[in-house]
Write a protein that holds these residues in place. Sequence first.
Motif, PDB file in Angstrom:
ATOM      1  N   SER A   8       0.821  -1.202   0.000  1.00 24.82           N
ATOM      2  CA  SER A   8       0.000   0.000   0.000  1.00 24.82           C
ATOM      3  C   SER A   8       0.855   1.252   0.000  1.00 24.82           C
ATOM      4  O   SER A   8       0.549   2.246  -0.647  1.00 24.82           O
ATOM      5  N   ILE A   9       1.970   1.208   0.725  1.00 26.76           N
ATOM      6  CA  ILE A   9       2.887   2.342   0.749  1.00 26.76           C
ATOM      7  C   ILE A   9       3.429   2.622  -0.636  1.00 26.76           C
ATOM      8  O   ILE A   9       3.447   3.754  -1.106  1.00 26.76           O
ATOM      9  N   LEU A  10       3.846   1.575  -1.316  1.00 26.88           N
ATOM     10  CA  LEU A  10       4.408   1.769  -2.655  1.00 26.88           C
ATOM     11  C   LEU A  10       3.361   2.260  -3.622  1.00 26.88           C
ATOM     12  O   LEU A  10       3.621   3.086  -4.485  1.00 26.88           O
ATOM     13  N   THR A  11       2.145   1.736  -3.496  1.00 28.86           N
ATOM     14  CA  THR A  11       1.073   2.212  -4.349  1.00 28.86           C
ATOM     15  C   THR A  11       0.827   3.685  -4.100  1.00 28.86           C
ATOM     16  O   THR A  11       0.647   4.486  -5.014  1.00 28.86           O
ATOM     17  N   LEU A  12       0.834   4.060  -2.860  1.00 29.18           N
ATOM     18  CA  LEU A  12       0.633   5.454  -2.487  1.00 29.18           C
ATOM     19  C   LEU A  12       1.694   6.353  -3.092  1.00 29.18           C
ATOM     20  O   LEU A  12       1.414   7.436  -3.593  1.00 29.18           O
ATOM     21  N   LEU A  13       2.920   5.888  -3.067  1.00 35.66           N
ATOM     22  CA  LEU A  13       4.021   6.720  -3.541  1.00 35.66           C
ATOM     23  C   LEU A  13       4.038   6.890  -5.047  1.00 35.66           C
ATOM     24  O   LEU A  13       4.635   7.828  -5.555  1.00 35.66           O
ATOM     25  N   LEU A  51      -2.851   3.548   7.642  1.00 39.25           N
ATOM     26  CA  LEU A  51      -3.965   2.939   6.920  1.00 39.25           C
ATOM     27  C   LEU A  51      -5.201   3.053   7.804  1.00 39.25           C
ATOM     28  O   LEU A  51      -5.200   2.581   8.937  1.00 39.25           O
ATOM     29  N   ASP A  52      -6.249   3.686   7.273  1.00 40.28           N
ATOM     30  CA  ASP A  52      -7.459   3.929   8.059  1.00 40.28           C
ATOM     31  C   ASP A  52      -8.681   3.503   7.250  1.00 40.28           C
ATOM     32  O   ASP A  52      -8.880   3.963   6.127  1.00 40.28           O
ATOM     33  N   ASN A  53      -9.461   2.596   7.802  1.00 40.24           N
ATOM     34  CA  ASN A  53     -10.735   2.204   7.200  1.00 40.24           C
ATOM     35  C   ASN A  53     -11.767   2.184   8.315  1.00 40.24           C
ATOM     36  O   ASN A  53     -11.835   1.244   9.098  1.00 40.24           O
ATOM     37  N   GLN A  54     -12.559   3.242   8.405  1.00 38.63           N
ATOM     38  CA  GLN A  54     -13.507   3.390   9.503  1.00 38.63           C
ATOM     39  C   GLN A  54     -14.587   2.317   9.473  1.00 38.63           C
ATOM     40  O   GLN A  54     -15.017   1.818  10.515  1.00 38.63           O
ATOM     41  N   GLN A  55     -15.035   1.948   8.269  1.00 40.28           N
ATOM     42  CA  GLN A  55     -16.084   0.934   8.169  1.00 40.28           C
ATOM     43  C   GLN A  55     -15.622  -0.420   8.685  1.00 40.28           C
ATOM     44  O   GLN A  55     -16.386  -1.154   9.306  1.00 40.28           O
ATOM     45  N   ALA A 180       0.474  13.251   1.909  1.00 41.34           N
ATOM     46  CA  ALA A 180      -0.445  12.833   0.847  1.00 41.34           C
ATOM     47  C   ALA A 180      -1.513  11.947   1.475  1.00 41.34           C
ATOM     48  O   ALA A 180      -1.198  11.013   2.212  1.00 41.34           O
ATOM     49  N   LEU A 181      -2.759  12.265   1.192  1.00 37.85           N
ATOM     50  CA  LEU A 181      -3.887  11.475   1.681  1.00 37.85           C
ATOM     51  C   LEU A 181      -4.532  10.807   0.473  1.00 37.85           C
ATOM     52  O   LEU A 181      -5.003  11.478  -0.450  1.00 37.85           O
ATOM     53  N   ILE A 182      -4.526   9.475   0.473  1.00 38.28           N
ATOM     54  CA  ILE A 182      -5.019   8.702  -0.655  1.00 38.28           C
ATOM     55  C   ILE A 182      -6.389   8.111  -0.326  1.00 38.28           C
ATOM     56  O   ILE A 182      -6.578   7.517   0.732  1.00 38.28           O
ATOM     57  N   PHE A 183      -7.321   8.259  -1.264  1.00 37.64           N
ATOM     58  CA  PHE A 183      -8.673   7.722  -1.110  1.00 37.64           C
ATOM     59  C   PHE A 183      -8.848   6.577  -2.111  1.00 37.64           C
ATOM     60  O   PHE A 183      -8.731   6.792  -3.316  1.00 37.64           O
ATOM     61  N   ASP A 184      -9.133   5.361  -1.632  1.00 41.11           N
ATOM     62  CA  ASP A 184      -9.368   4.292  -2.600  1.00 41.11           C
ATOM     63  C   ASP A 184     -10.835   3.878  -2.603  1.00 41.11           C
ATOM     64  O   ASP A 184     -11.629   4.300  -1.767  1.00 41.11           O
ATOM     65  N   LYS A 185     -11.191   3.064  -3.576  1.00 39.17           N
ATOM     66  CA  LYS A 185     -12.589   2.737  -3.812  1.00 39.17           C
ATOM     67  C   LYS A 185     -13.138   1.728  -2.810  1.00 39.17           C
ATOM     68  O   LYS A 185     -14.346   1.471  -2.799  1.00 39.17           O
ATOM     69  N   ASN A 186     -12.267   1.161  -1.981  1.00 46.69           N
ATOM     70  CA  ASN A 186     -12.711   0.192  -0.976  1.00 46.69           C
ATOM     71  C   ASN A 186     -12.906   0.812   0.397  1.00 46.69           C
ATOM     72  O   ASN A 186     -13.109   0.105   1.380  1.00 46.69           O
ATOM     73  N   ASN A 188     -10.629   2.608   2.002  1.00 45.93           N
ATOM     74  CA  ASN A 188      -9.364   2.808   2.705  1.00 45.93           C
ATOM     75  C   ASN A 188      -8.855   4.236   2.505  1.00 45.93           C
ATOM     76  O   ASN A 188      -9.034   4.833   1.440  1.00 45.93           O
ATOM     77  N   ARG A 189      -8.215   4.755   3.536  1.00 41.61           N
ATOM     78  CA  ARG A 189      -7.563   6.059   3.471  1.00 41.61           C
ATOM     79  C   ARG A 189      -6.110   5.858   3.880  1.00 41.61           C
ATOM     80  O   ARG A 189      -5.823   5.346   4.959  1.00 41.61           O
ATOM     81  N   TYR A 190      -5.196   6.225   3.005  1.00 45.34           N
ATOM     82  CA  TYR A 190      -3.773   6.068   3.265  1.00 45.34           C
ATOM     83  C   TYR A 190      -3.151   7.442   3.436  1.00 45.34           C
ATOM     84  O   TYR A 190      -3.257   8.286   2.542  1.00 45.34           O
ATOM     85  N   THR A 191      -2.508   7.678   4.554  1.00 42.73           N
ATOM     86  CA  THR A 191      -1.852   8.960   4.794  1.00 42.73           C
ATOM     87  C   THR A 191      -0.351   8.761   4.916  1.00 42.73           C
ATOM     88  O   THR A 191       0.121   7.966   5.733  1.00 42.73           O
ATOM     89  N   TYR A 192       0.377   9.482   4.101  1.00 43.98           N
ATOM     90  CA  TYR A 192       1.835   9.434   4.080  1.00 43.98           C
ATOM     91  C   TYR A 192       2.332  10.804   4.499  1.00 43.98           C
ATOM     92  O   TYR A 192       2.000  11.808   3.851  1.00 43.98           O
ATOM     93  N   THR A 193       3.050  10.890   5.605  1.00 42.11           N
ATOM     94  CA  THR A 193       3.507  12.172   6.135  1.00 42.11           C
ATOM     95  C   THR A 193       5.023  12.179   6.264  1.00 42.11           C
ATOM     96  O   THR A 193       5.598  11.318   6.943  1.00 42.11           O
ATOM     97  N   LEU A 194       5.661  13.148   5.612  1.00 46.25           N
ATOM     98  CA  LEU A 194       7.114  13.272   5.708  1.00 46.25           C
ATOM     99  C   LEU A 194       7.501  13.935   7.019  1.00 46.25           C
ATOM    100  O   LEU A 194       7.028  15.020   7.345  1.00 46.25           O
TER     101      LEU A 194
END
Length: 224
Positions: A8-13, A51-55, A180-186, A188-194
């Motif tokens: 997921s990290i690599l996809t995000l990047l 990685l955050d998925n509230q549902q 970077a905050l990534i929103f996917d269709k499932n 999931n929310r991916y947050t990458y913070t430097l």
Amino acid sequence: MKKLFILSILTLLTASYTFAQKDAEAKVILNKVSEKYKTYDAVKTDFDFTLDNQQAGVKETQSGTLIARSKANKFRVTIYDAAGKAAVAQEIISDGKTQWTYLKKDNEVQVNNVDISGEGLNPAQVFTIYEHGYKYIYNGDKKIGGKVYQEIDLTPEDIKKSFFKVRLMIDKVKKQIYSALIFDKNGNRYTYTLKSLVPNPPIADNTFSFDPKAHKGVEVVDLR
């Protein structure tokens, strides 16, 4: 979950994004960011990844380090256990031709050829990913913790992508990507913070390669 986490990290990047119409102001901001990074031979950055998925009731955070030599398409991504930097959990390493994915828990390394099709995952290009195949929009300035960040939204040109939006926060003064905050269709929310960025760090000769002899008993799975 651990293996999915680093993927997921690599996809995000490296995912590609675009809007229906390019925003001229956003392009100016992004150009300044990429122009700055292109002056560096290499960069090293420490980051947090969530990685955050509230549902699904899932929320996981790990820290990592990225060392990249973008012009040569070389990189090393290291993910640490929750215990801290002393414990390496996973690594993905590329010398521009060969890519190694090392999973410490399984004591296994998977070996692949680097994908040169343009569709592969390439953390070496993390700071300039917007340049090809994207469109973007500038949402204005946001103040966080006393600092001003420029918010830019990107969405995929290819509607088949698993991500439908990424939100970049750019340090207005430093002209550096902050998060970077990534929103996917499932959901999931991916947050990458430097957390830090070091330009042109000293890099050992073996940084962008994997040595099985240094990992006793490691199983090498050659997928080439």
